[in-house]
Design a protein around this motif. Structure first.
Motif, PDB file in Angstrom:
ATOM      1  N   LEU A 223     -15.977 -19.314 -20.136  1.00  0.00           N
ATOM      2  CA  LEU A 223     -16.128 -18.623 -21.414  1.00  0.00           C
ATOM      3  C   LEU A 223     -14.807 -18.018 -21.876  1.00  0.00           C
ATOM      4  CD1 LEU A 223     -19.593 -16.896 -20.858  1.00  0.00           C
ATOM      5  CD2 LEU A 223     -19.113 -18.854 -22.350  1.00  0.00           C
ATOM      6  N   ALA A 224     -14.022 -17.517 -20.923  1.00  0.00           N
ATOM      7  CA  ALA A 224     -12.723 -16.936 -21.276  1.00  0.00           C
ATOM      8  C   ALA A 224     -11.778 -17.990 -21.844  1.00  0.00           C
ATOM      9  CB  ALA A 224     -12.099 -16.278 -20.050  1.00  0.00           C
ATOM     10  N   LYS A 225     -11.965 -19.234 -21.453  1.00  0.00           N
ATOM     11  CA  LYS A 225     -11.154 -20.340 -21.970  1.00  0.00           C
ATOM     12  C   LYS A 225     -11.675 -20.859 -23.305  1.00  0.00           C
ATOM     13  CE  LYS A 225     -10.156 -21.977 -17.266  1.00  0.00           C
ATOM     14  NZ  LYS A 225     -10.449 -23.071 -16.273  1.00  0.00           N
ATOM     15  N   GLY A 226     -12.759 -20.266 -23.802  1.00  0.00           N
ATOM     16  CA  GLY A 226     -13.327 -20.724 -25.058  1.00  0.00           C
ATOM     17  C   GLY A 226     -14.251 -21.912 -24.917  1.00  0.00           C
ATOM     18  N   HIS A 227     -14.664 -22.198 -23.689  1.00  0.00           N
ATOM     19  CA  HIS A 227     -15.552 -23.331 -23.431  1.00  0.00           C
ATOM     20  C   HIS A 227     -17.007 -22.884 -23.593  1.00  0.00           C
ATOM     21  CE1 HIS A 227     -12.209 -25.178 -20.690  1.00  0.00           C
ATOM     22  NE2 HIS A 227     -11.969 -25.349 -21.990  1.00  0.00           N
ATOM     23  N   SER A 228     -17.625 -23.259 -24.692  1.00  0.00           N
ATOM     24  CA  SER A 228     -18.972 -22.775 -24.986  1.00  0.00           C
ATOM     25  C   SER A 228     -20.036 -23.866 -24.993  1.00  0.00           C
ATOM     26  CB  SER A 228     -18.982 -22.069 -26.346  1.00  0.00           C
ATOM     27  OG  SER A 228     -18.592 -22.975 -27.374  1.00  0.00           O
ATOM     28  N   ASP A 229     -19.625 -25.143 -24.921  1.00  0.00           N
ATOM     29  CA  ASP A 229     -20.571 -26.251 -25.057  1.00  0.00           C
ATOM     30  C   ASP A 229     -21.452 -26.407 -23.822  1.00  0.00           C
ATOM     31  OD1 ASP A 229     -19.538 -26.817 -27.539  1.00  0.00           O
ATOM     32  OD2 ASP A 229     -18.138 -28.339 -26.809  1.00  0.00           O
ATOM     33  N   PRO A 230     -22.608 -27.045 -23.981  1.00  0.00           N
ATOM     34  CA  PRO A 230     -23.552 -27.181 -22.864  1.00  0.00           C
ATOM     35  C   PRO A 230     -22.972 -27.813 -21.608  1.00  0.00           C
ATOM     36  CG  PRO A 230     -24.656 -27.728 -24.916  1.00  0.00           C
ATOM     37  CD  PRO A 230     -23.209 -27.520 -25.251  1.00  0.00           C
ATOM     38  N   ILE A 231     -22.031 -28.733 -21.739  1.00  0.00           N
ATOM     39  CA  ILE A 231     -21.491 -29.417 -20.554  1.00  0.00           C
ATOM     40  C   ILE A 231     -20.899 -28.421 -19.565  1.00  0.00           C
ATOM     41  CG2 ILE A 231     -19.265 -29.816 -21.690  1.00  0.00           C
ATOM     42  CD1 ILE A 231     -21.014 -32.081 -19.067  1.00  0.00           C
ATOM     43  N   TYR A 232     -20.416 -27.280 -20.057  1.00  0.00           N
ATOM     44  CA  TYR A 232     -19.799 -26.306 -19.153  1.00  0.00           C
ATOM     45  C   TYR A 232     -20.833 -25.581 -18.290  1.00  0.00           C
ATOM     46  CZ  TYR A 232     -15.564 -27.451 -21.557  1.00  0.00           C
ATOM     47  OH  TYR A 232     -14.493 -28.151 -22.067  1.00  0.00           O
ATOM     48  N   HIS A 233     -22.083 -25.656 -18.678  1.00  0.00           N
ATOM     49  CA  HIS A 233     -23.127 -25.169 -17.779  1.00  0.00           C
ATOM     50  C   HIS A 233     -23.075 -25.951 -16.468  1.00  0.00           C
ATOM     51  CE1 HIS A 233     -27.027 -23.787 -16.318  1.00  0.00           C
ATOM     52  NE2 HIS A 233     -27.280 -25.048 -16.020  1.00  0.00           N
ATOM     53  N   ALA A 234     -22.985 -27.256 -16.557  1.00  0.00           N
ATOM     54  CA  ALA A 234     -22.931 -28.083 -15.346  1.00  0.00           C
ATOM     55  C   ALA A 234     -21.599 -27.920 -14.619  1.00  0.00           C
ATOM     56  CB  ALA A 234     -23.165 -29.548 -15.708  1.00  0.00           C
ATOM     57  N   LEU A 235     -20.511 -27.885 -15.370  1.00  0.00           N
ATOM     58  CA  LEU A 235     -19.188 -27.820 -14.740  1.00  0.00           C
ATOM     59  C   LEU A 235     -18.952 -26.495 -14.026  1.00  0.00           C
ATOM     60  CD1 LEU A 235     -17.049 -29.548 -17.518  1.00  0.00           C
ATOM     61  CD2 LEU A 235     -17.965 -30.555 -15.405  1.00  0.00           C
ATOM     62  N   SER A 236     -19.658 -25.448 -14.414  1.00  0.00           N
ATOM     63  CA  SER A 236     -19.493 -24.144 -13.764  1.00  0.00           C
ATOM     64  C   SER A 236     -20.444 -23.959 -12.582  1.00  0.00           C
ATOM     65  CB  SER A 236     -19.690 -23.014 -14.782  1.00  0.00           C
ATOM     66  OG  SER A 236     -21.004 -23.052 -15.312  1.00  0.00           O
ATOM     67  N   GLN A 349     -35.163 -21.836 -29.336  1.00  0.00           N
ATOM     68  CA  GLN A 349     -35.035 -21.320 -27.969  1.00  0.00           C
ATOM     69  C   GLN A 349     -33.739 -21.827 -27.329  1.00  0.00           C
ATOM     70  OE1 GLN A 349     -39.175 -22.246 -26.439  1.00  0.00           O
ATOM     71  NE2 GLN A 349     -39.184 -20.038 -26.125  1.00  0.00           N
ATOM     72  N   LYS A 350     -33.615 -23.123 -27.112  1.00  0.00           N
ATOM     73  CA  LYS A 350     -32.343 -23.640 -26.605  1.00  0.00           C
ATOM     74  C   LYS A 350     -31.186 -23.256 -27.538  1.00  0.00           C
ATOM     75  CE  LYS A 350     -33.510 -26.229 -22.926  1.00  0.00           C
ATOM     76  NZ  LYS A 350     -32.869 -26.142 -21.590  1.00  0.00           N
ATOM     77  N   SER A 351     -31.484 -23.196 -28.820  1.00  0.00           N
ATOM     78  CA  SER A 351     -30.447 -22.894 -29.807  1.00  0.00           C
ATOM     79  C   SER A 351     -29.920 -21.471 -29.709  1.00  0.00           C
ATOM     80  CB  SER A 351     -30.975 -23.161 -31.224  1.00  0.00           C
ATOM     81  OG  SER A 351     -32.130 -22.398 -31.497  1.00  0.00           O
ATOM     82  N   LEU A 352     -30.565 -20.615 -28.906  1.00  0.00           N
ATOM     83  CA  LEU A 352     -30.040 -19.266 -28.689  1.00  0.00           C
ATOM     84  C   LEU A 352     -28.649 -19.302 -28.065  1.00  0.00           C
ATOM     85  CD1 LEU A 352     -33.272 -17.562 -27.258  1.00  0.00           C
ATOM     86  CD2 LEU A 352     -32.244 -17.170 -29.519  1.00  0.00           C
ATOM     87  N   GLY A 353     -28.300 -20.404 -27.409  1.00  0.00           N
ATOM     88  CA  GLY A 353     -26.997 -20.514 -26.772  1.00  0.00           C
ATOM     89  C   GLY A 353     -26.048 -21.460 -27.479  1.00  0.00           C
ATOM     90  N   ARG A 354     -26.253 -21.651 -28.757  1.00  0.00           N
ATOM     91  CA  ARG A 354     -25.416 -22.606 -29.502  1.00  0.00           C
ATOM     92  C   ARG A 354     -23.931 -22.245 -29.419  1.00  0.00           C
ATOM     93  NH1 ARG A 354     -26.095 -26.682 -33.012  1.00  0.00           N
ATOM     94  NH2 ARG A 354     -28.369 -26.418 -33.055  1.00  0.00           N
ATOM     95  N   ASP A 355     -23.611 -20.977 -29.347  1.00  0.00           N
ATOM     96  CA  ASP A 355     -22.203 -20.563 -29.296  1.00  0.00           C
ATOM     97  C   ASP A 355     -21.776 -20.064 -27.916  1.00  0.00           C
ATOM     98  OD1 ASP A 355     -21.829 -21.071 -32.080  1.00  0.00           O
ATOM     99  OD2 ASP A 355     -22.854 -19.175 -32.509  1.00  0.00           O
ATOM    100  N   ASP A 356     -22.682 -20.175 -26.939  1.00  0.00           N
ATOM    101  CA  ASP A 356     -22.390 -19.658 -25.601  1.00  0.00           C
ATOM    102  C   ASP A 356     -23.351 -20.326 -24.614  1.00  0.00           C
ATOM    103  OD1 ASP A 356     -22.202 -18.251 -23.212  1.00  0.00           O
ATOM    104  OD2 ASP A 356     -22.184 -16.268 -24.159  1.00  0.00           O
ATOM    105  N   PHE A 357     -22.832 -21.289 -23.839  1.00  0.00           N
ATOM    106  CA  PHE A 357     -23.702 -22.059 -22.954  1.00  0.00           C
ATOM    107  C   PHE A 357     -24.459 -21.177 -21.970  1.00  0.00           C
ATOM    108  CE2 PHE A 357     -19.814 -21.803 -20.398  1.00  0.00           C
ATOM    109  CZ  PHE A 357     -20.307 -21.563 -19.107  1.00  0.00           C
ATOM    110  N   SER A 358     -23.928 -20.007 -21.634  1.00  0.00           N
ATOM    111  CA  SER A 358     -24.593 -19.151 -20.656  1.00  0.00           C
ATOM    112  C   SER A 358     -25.860 -18.508 -21.224  1.00  0.00           C
ATOM    113  CB  SER A 358     -23.633 -18.065 -20.152  1.00  0.00           C
ATOM    114  OG  SER A 358     -23.366 -17.112 -21.161  1.00  0.00           O
TER     115      SER A 358
END
Length: 485
Positions: A223-236, A349-358
């Motif tokens: 998140l600090a790197k500006g990575h907000s997309d869903p793929i970063y859920h898996a990568l983290s 519901q899923k759209s609650l995280g549109r700007d923040d994958f977490s």
């Protein structure tokens, strides 16, 4: 596959309670000449249903005044048992969109006749509080049978004592999270003390095995790197952290002398830990979930935020991990295939995280699709036998979770939980012909060969082709036996 429209008989309304259709007594039913499939045998015979149970299995059964169902040319399977579901569950400021009616309707259409849901210990409350809350959620809604695990979120002397009291309430399993720091995660002290108590009272502990502390750091980094997309859920949430937590949980259970069931296993790293423990003779069991065999982390990288549909924990992995799961199912390392059905609508519901994958609610649907896609991917694609499909989706869940002798097989004295399976019928899975309240299916457009045609729950015909006949409130809570495997 034509769209299945629920007729009025399937609606939880005042009409249901007054309709005389629902007041007639159950009659005897004979299913003639199906190919009966259990975990160990395949044979042609008749099955006699008398009230709620199977009263006889034999050739050319002769019973007067029985309804005859022609099963020739079709399989008869024991009703599926899904031991990992989340209905009407609060999470991240919202709650799952399927309750104990819509979730049960979807399950029944998919050939699942029993499930075990998770009752979450409320903050500051006890395990009895959790069960009271979840019993109320199911009341007057259930159309299939159900049981409960209890999720332990806080452990003190009172809660330890409540674990010992669970079998008397028909609950013989608990779950603890090694992830979701600050929300559900427990520490190693809690794990170990709970394992010791479970060992002494015949309760099977379950764990969600990921290193939540490390994941929490990695999520903040992304998140600090500006990575907000869903793929970063898996990568983290890398596979190594699932492998580490799996090994740690196994080690604690072995030292405590406790059995252990590891839920939703996804990767080579964790499966290797499971296999090694089993080779040592430890009573360690594992489950994977349907979706991990059909999708990868790259589905989270779909454009226009669609990848959010695939956000769940643990996350999807790589192709090599899919093959490792199929192998573990085939050779018996994994005992159970469940769904972890945890349905959140994409829109709202899923759209609650549109700007923040977490902030994307974690979970995917699948309670209806499980049996069909596993038949297609496992049996039709020659990865394992039809008998193994029955073992993974019915018999092993019954054996491990205290339902053996009543559910999970086809024999005299068992509950008449049965699925007449048309193995020649083709269906194209789509939101338009499935029954969950969720607004998508991961399997949109997937073609399967083999679908449920008729489904009975304790002798009650609840699905007949495209028609739902189940009665809200007829699903029963199933007290379970203590763990003895």
């Amino acid at each position: 596959m034509p769209s299945r429209q629920l007729n009025l008989l399937g609606q939880p309304s005042a009409l249901v309670k007054s309709n005389l259709y629902f007041r007639k007594e159950k009659m005897k039913t004979i299913i003639r000449n199906p190919t009966i499939v259990t975990a160990s045998d395949t044979f042609i015979a008749d099955v006699l249903i008398d009230n709620e149970t199977i009263s006889a299995v034999g050739v050319e059964l002769d019973v007067r005044d029985a309804t005859i169902v022609d099963g020739e040319g079709k399989y008869l399977l024991p009703g599926g048992i899904d031991v990992h579901t989340h209905l009407d569950m609060p999470f991240g400021g919202t709650k799952t969109c399927d309750d104990f009616y819509t979730g049960h309707v979807a399950a029944a259409f998919g050939g699942t006749t029993t499930h075990i849901d998770f009752a979450i210990q409320p903050k500051g409350g006890g395990l009895k509080d959790a069960l009271n809350i979840w019993h109320e959620k199911a009341r007057d809604k259930a159309v299939i049978d159900y049981g409960f695990h209890v999720i332990v979120t806080e452990l003190n002397d009172q809660v330890l004592a409540e674990i010992a009291e669970l079998p008397a309430q028909g609950v013989t399993s608990i779950k603890m999270f090694m992830a979701y720091k600050g929300i559900l995660q427990v520490d190693d002290d809690t794990l170990f003390k709970a394992f010791e108590m479970c060992r002494d009272v015949g309760v099977l502990p379950m764990v969600h095995a990921e290193n939540g502390c490390a994941i929490d750091v990695l999520v903040k980094h992304e998140l600090a790197k500006g990575h907000s997309d869903p793929i970063y859920h898996a990568l983290s949430r890398p596979a190594k952290l699932e492998g580490e937590a799996t090994g740690r949980a196994i080690a604690l259970a072995e030292v405590a002398g406790s059995p252990l069931f590891i839920v939703h296993m996804t990767c080579e790293e964790s499966l290797g830990q499971l296999r090694a423990a089993q080779d040592r003779g430890a009573k360690i069991y594992g489950e994977s979930c349907t979706h991990y065999m059909f999708f990868t982390l790259h589905d989270l990288d779909r454009p226009d935020f669609e990848g959010a549909k695939w956000v769940c924990s643990p996350p999807f992995r790589e192709k090599k991990d899919q093959e490792a799961i199929w192998k573990a199912l085939r050779n018996g390392t994994l005992s159970v295939v469940s769904t972890d059905h945890c349905a959140f609508k994409f829109d709202g519901q899923k759209s609650l995280g549109r700007d923040d994958f977490s902030k994307i609610p974690n979970g995917v649907p699948g309670i209806e699709e499980r049996m069909m896609v596993m038949h297609q991917g496992g049996v039709n694609d020659n990865r394992f036998s039809l008998n193994q499909l029955v073992a993974l989706t019915a018999t092993n869940p019954a054996r491990l979770f205290g339902l053996e002798g009543r559910k999970g097989s086809i024999a005299a004295g068992y509950d008449a939980d049965l699925v007449l399976w048309d193995f020649k019928a083709h269906a194209t899975l789509s939101k338009e012909n499935l029954h969950s309240a969720v607004d998508y299916t991961l399997y949109e457009g997937h073609v399967v060969k083999g679908v449920p045609q008729k489904v009975w729950v304790r002798g009650e015909l609840v699905v007949d082709g495209e028609t739902f006949l189940g009665q809200p409130g007829n699903g029963k809570f199933q007290p379970r036996k203590v763990f003895e495997v």
